[in-house]
Design a protein around this motif. Structure first.
Motif, short mmCIF file in Angstrom:
data_model
loop_
_atom_site.label_atom_id
_atom_site.label_comp_id
_atom_site.label_asym_id
_atom_site.label_seq_id
_atom_site.Cartn_x
_atom_site.Cartn_y
_atom_site.Cartn_z
N THR A 1 27.92 41.72 29.27
CA THR A 1 28.74 41.11 28.22
C THR A 1 30.22 41.25 28.56
O THR A 1 31.00 40.28 28.41
N PHE A 2 30.62 42.42 29.01
CA PHE A 2 32.02 42.66 29.37
C PHE A 2 32.45 41.73 30.49
O PHE A 2 33.50 41.08 30.42
N ILE A 3 31.63 41.62 31.54
CA ILE A 3 31.96 40.76 32.68
C ILE A 3 32.03 39.31 32.24
O ILE A 3 32.90 38.56 32.69
N LYS A 4 31.13 38.89 31.36
CA LYS A 4 31.13 37.51 30.87
C LYS A 4 32.45 37.18 30.18
O LYS A 4 33.01 36.10 30.35
N HIS A 5 32.98 38.14 29.42
CA HIS A 5 34.20 37.90 28.65
C HIS A 5 35.47 38.00 29.48
O HIS A 5 36.54 37.56 29.01
N ILE A 6 35.41 38.56 30.68
CA ILE A 6 36.62 38.67 31.50
C ILE A 6 36.65 37.65 32.63
O ILE A 6 37.51 37.72 33.51
N ARG A 7 35.77 36.66 32.59
CA ARG A 7 35.70 35.69 33.69
C ARG A 7 37.01 34.92 33.86
O ARG A 7 37.51 34.77 34.98
N GLU A 8 37.56 34.43 32.75
CA GLU A 8 38.82 33.70 32.85
C GLU A 8 39.91 34.58 33.43
O GLU A 8 40.72 34.15 34.26
N GLN A 9 39.95 35.82 32.99
CA GLN A 9 40.95 36.77 33.45
C GLN A 9 40.82 36.99 34.95
O GLN A 9 41.83 37.03 35.68
N ILE A 10 39.60 37.12 35.44
CA ILE A 10 39.36 37.32 36.87
C ILE A 10 39.84 36.11 37.67
O ILE A 10 40.56 36.25 38.67
N MET A 11 39.46 34.92 37.22
CA MET A 11 39.82 33.71 37.95
C MET A 11 41.33 33.51 37.99
O MET A 11 41.91 33.18 39.03
N PHE A 12 41.99 33.72 36.86
CA PHE A 12 43.43 33.49 36.83
C PHE A 12 44.18 34.54 37.65
O PHE A 12 45.12 34.22 38.37
N SER A 13 43.77 35.80 37.56
CA SER A 13 44.47 36.86 38.31
C SER A 13 44.27 36.68 39.81
O SER A 13 45.17 36.98 40.60
N LEU A 14 43.10 36.19 40.23
CA LEU A 14 42.87 35.93 41.65
C LEU A 14 43.81 34.85 42.17
O LEU A 14 44.31 34.93 43.29
N SER A 15 44.07 33.85 41.35
CA SER A 15 44.90 32.73 41.81
C SER A 15 46.39 33.01 41.69
O SER A 15 47.18 32.58 42.52
N SER A 16 46.79 33.77 40.65
CA SER A 16 48.23 34.01 40.44
C SER A 16 48.73 35.24 41.17
O SER A 16 49.90 35.32 41.55
N ALA A 17 47.85 36.26 41.38
CA ALA A 17 48.22 37.52 42.03
C ALA A 17 49.42 38.18 41.35
O ALA A 17 50.25 38.80 42.00
N SER A 18 49.50 38.05 40.02
CA SER A 18 50.61 38.62 39.27
C SER A 18 50.10 39.22 37.97
O SER A 18 49.57 38.50 37.12
N SER A 19 50.27 40.54 37.82
CA SER A 19 49.85 41.21 36.58
C SER A 19 50.68 40.72 35.40
O SER A 19 50.16 40.54 34.29
N ASN A 20 51.98 40.52 35.62
CA ASN A 20 52.84 40.05 34.53
C ASN A 20 52.45 38.65 34.08
O ASN A 20 52.41 38.36 32.88
N ALA A 21 52.18 37.77 35.04
CA ALA A 21 51.81 36.41 34.68
C ALA A 21 50.46 36.35 33.98
O ALA A 21 50.18 35.40 33.25
N THR A 22 49.64 37.39 34.16
CA THR A 22 48.31 37.41 33.56
C THR A 22 48.33 38.02 32.16
O THR A 22 47.29 38.06 31.49
#
Length: 419
Positions: free
Chosen positions: A254-275
């Motif tokens: 359940t936790f992994i399912k809910h963080i999918r968007e977060q994972i995808m965006f952080s992989l592409s932006s490589a910025s904690s602040n932008a995320t």
């Protein structure tokens, strides 16, 4: 699944990387269209990241101020702040200790002739940050400069003071509280609007990445990259979901399912602040964390919870030491761990921020600073996963803190709190 934003983001990520790779290896370099496509993708992807960064500073200030205003009393803020800060520090220390144990066992870099690859390259050395000076600099002398420079620690300090001042007004602070609540609602709506563009932004960012990655350098240090990436994946797909399950009862799936968007965006932006906006959306709308906890904990985590950066810096430093035939001893692990802790707290939540920390570590322990040229050559792929470990750690810590404070509406398995 058809209309899932995370599915669209994932599709954009995969397609963008495939197209970018084709531009680099299939399309002849003489074709002007290839160069134009790369430049256009870099520009459009950069515009999307800038759009995200546009709302980060006001979001941090408003969300923290609003979070403090929503607390029942200021004593609960002291408890919440102490608990959140402590959990972030413990998380980083544990990440460093685990990484050191694994790296000292696997000994990456042994037999790699890194010196031959980095010859004739020199980079300026830097100094270890002064913790006392970092504390002093938290208080801004010019608030407008703090906002203009995006100095997160100073912005957080001003937001805390503003929230406390409004709380101290009691009933007279009602209009200010309502104003900040409305501003917070506006920021949440802005996040939704900007995130609707995420599939396109991620698509262009990944085209730029695929078209510019130096595969020859990556193959030369493939073992190092594999270890870094594997460690990060282990952290955000195994360690953090299990930690959240043990402390809150939210199942790992359940936790992994809910963080999918977060994972995808952080992989592409490589910025904690932008995320930060994506993390805020994840913890409040999907994991049920209250706005008062998330409003304080998420911006703080993006500033100082750099467990991913700590892991990255530790592996890179020991790898360089082994690759240059200068292996670090067990006695050096404690000073290395303390240095990495200081650097991770002060690391910038921006793409490439980990390279600065690695350079300082190499200089501090007498290792060849020119090795940073090779580490930097493969930094983009490592930094993607480093950022993901950082932001998933933020989400896990905020979820745990919210559970301990009774400030969470735990989602059913496979469901988010809001549709």
């Amino acid at each position: 699944m058809k209309n899932s934003l995370s599915a669209k983001v994932f599709l954009g990520l995969v397609l963008g990387f495939i197209i970018g790779t084709m531009i680099q290896y299939v399309i002849p370099p003489s074709w002007a269209a290839a160069g134009f496509a790369t430049e256009a993708s870099t520009g459009l992807g950069g515009m999307f990241v800038s759009m995200i960064k546009l709302i980060v500073v006001p979001l941090v200030f408003i969300s923290i101020t609003c979070g403090i205003c929503e607390l029942k009393d200021l004593s609960s803020f002291g408890r919440l702040g102490t608990k959140t800060f402590s959990f972030y520090i413990i998380n980083t220390i544990a990440a460093i200790a685990l990484t050191m144990a694994i790296v000292m066992w696997l000994q990456p870099g042994v037999g790699v002739n890194l010196g031959a690859m980095a010859e004739n390259v020199t980079l300026a050395a830097t100094e270890t940050p002064n913790m006392w000076q970092m504390v002093i600099n938290i208080i801004p002398s010019n608030p407008f400069q703090a906002f203009a420079e995006g100095n997160m620690l100073q912005i957080i300090f001003m937001a805390i003071m503003t929230g406390i001042a409004i709380q101290a007004l009691d009933k007279r602070g009602g209009p200010a509280i309502r104003s900040f609540k409305m501003a917070n609602e506006i920021m949440m709506k802005l996040i939704t609007l900007v995130m609707s563009l995420a599939p396109y932004g991620v698509f262009f960012l990944m085209i730029s990445l695929g078209a510019t990655l130096d595969s020859s350098k990556m193959l030369a240090v493939a073992g190092y990259i594999a270890l870094v990436v594997s460690m990060f994946i282990f952290m955000f797909l195994v360690v953090y979901p299990m930690l959240v399950f043990i402390t809150t009862g939210i199942k790992p799936v359940t936790f992994i399912k809910h963080i999918r968007e977060q994972i995808m965006f952080s992989l592409s932006s490589a910025s904690s602040n932008a995320t930060i906006p994506v993390t805020m959306r994840t913890v409040t709308e999907k994991l049920g964390v209250s706005r008062s906890v998330a409003g304080f904990g998420v911006p703080l985590g993006a500033t100082m919870n750099m467990s991913g950066a700590a892991i990255y810096t530790t592996i890179a430093t020991i790898f360089v030491a082994n690759a240059y035939g200068m292996p670090m001893t067990v006695e050096q692990m404690l000073p290395l761990g303390f240095t990495v802790l200081l650097l991770s707290i002060g690391a910038g939540g921006v793409p490439g921020g980990g390279i600065v920390s690695i350079g300082i570590c190499l200089h501090t322990f007498g290792l060849p600073v020119e090795a940073l040229a090779i580490v930097a050559a493969v930094d983009r792929i490592c930094d993607m996963f480093c950022t993901t470990a950082n932001v998933v750690g933020d989400t896990a810590i905020n979820t745990i803190v919210a559970k301990s404070e009774g400030e969470i509406d735990i989602p059913m398995q496979g469901q988010a709190v809001t549709a």
